[in-house]
Design an enzyme around this catalytic site. Sequence first.
Site, short mmCIF file in Angstrom:
data_model
loop_
_atom_site.label_atom_id
_atom_site.label_comp_id
_atom_site.label_asym_id
_atom_site.label_seq_id
_atom_site.Cartn_x
_atom_site.Cartn_y
_atom_site.Cartn_z
N ARG A 181 0.83 -1.22 0.00
CA ARG A 181 0.00 0.00 0.00
C ARG A 181 0.86 1.26 0.00
NH1 ARG A 181 -3.72 -1.53 4.68
NH2 ARG A 181 -5.03 -3.18 3.88
N ARG A 219 -3.65 6.27 0.95
CA ARG A 219 -4.27 7.43 1.60
C ARG A 219 -3.36 8.20 2.55
NH1 ARG A 219 -9.34 4.60 4.20
NH2 ARG A 219 -7.90 2.82 4.09
N ARG A 254 -7.85 11.26 -5.26
CA ARG A 254 -9.11 10.58 -4.94
C ARG A 254 -10.25 11.56 -4.70
NH1 ARG A 254 -11.87 7.84 -4.49
NH2 ARG A 254 -12.06 6.49 -2.69
N ASP A 279 -6.58 -3.03 -7.68
CA ASP A 279 -7.24 -3.62 -6.53
C ASP A 279 -7.48 -5.10 -6.81
OD1 ASP A 279 -9.93 -4.28 -4.83
OD2 ASP A 279 -8.79 -2.67 -3.88
N TYR A 312 -14.49 -12.40 -0.27
CA TYR A 312 -15.22 -11.16 -0.57
C TYR A 312 -16.50 -11.44 -1.37
CZ TYR A 312 -11.37 -8.22 1.05
OH TYR A 312 -10.43 -7.58 1.83
#
Length: 374
Positions: free
Chosen positions: A39, A43, A52, A88, A166
Amino acid sequence: MTLPEHLYSTNNFPELKNDLMLRAARGEKTERVPVWVMRQAGRYLEEFRAMRAENEFFKVCQTPELACEVTLQPIRRFQLDAAIIFSDILVVPQALGMTVEMIPGKGPSFPEPLKLPEDLSKLDKDVDVNKTLGYVFDAITLTRHKLEGKVPLIGFSGAPWTLMCYMIEGGGSESMSKPKQWLYKYEEASHQLLNILTKVIIDYLVGQVIAGAQLLQVFESHAGHLCARTFNTFALPYLSIIARQVEEKVRAQGKEPVPMIIFAKGAHYAIEDLAQSGYEVVGLDWTVNPKTARHQTQGKVTLQGNMDPGALYASKEEIRTIVREMLEQFGTQQHIANLGHGIYPTIDPDHVEAFVDAVHSISEEINLDSKKKN
């Protein structure tokens, strides 16, 4: 924006200037430990948040120019030894025809998850990855050019069990009780789904290599929800098939295979098996003792990891101390420094820089001391 045609060519990539990561992954001697961070484009970076703010998450993933820009952001800031393409793991379920939404403050959500075995009929089992995931391949090719050979580029995919989680759970979960229920109630359907996913993942990873990826990482992020028995039945066989068939299919395309990394978070019970599953590198989460992992793998693979991501909240001085301890436990050969999972969104980028710089200087120092002793 229309890109010049030559930017999409895979025949004229810039010469690689830093091959530390590739050499370490292959088990070759390195003058210091290479470092990258899961990552690393995310963010915690102000420039990522600005991107974003104007673009929905999957729009960034599906727009090669945007995915490329985000991939390059941490490379501009830090002396990292690899970039990882921004995408992703859930683009694979999307390719199979499922709707995935990224909800702010919640994360990924599947409005219509798989509930019963008959729901498998809704999946597109004849996926053409060049059509459904071609945007990832374009992003990889473009990024290889934009990197200008500074560092190698990593491609990746989620592993079958993790994606199955998921697709059935419908999002994140502390227990993953719904997909685990499938393993015990619908064993045949579980294997059917895992086989469907495995086929697409293989094609997807091969496509990434053809597009220009120089390493591949497979994320088995939900391995920790399995016991050794279920891991050996529903995860490990498919991971091995992926490693073997990706290599075979890349060779069949006239390309040289690239090193592959398996990161199975929480699978401390499976390190020995993972070391024999066909991957050159085994990633470790922060709960694993490096010396124990070295003993278990007996030099068969390179190890990646595994500083606690939370340690980046420590002072810069303490980060250096923790990095030194980590490097001394792993040793400076057959090791790729990383965190034991992804960076937290609230981490100070200056502390990421302190981590990266500490790996550089301390591993060089240890290697120098080792030469003097010899």
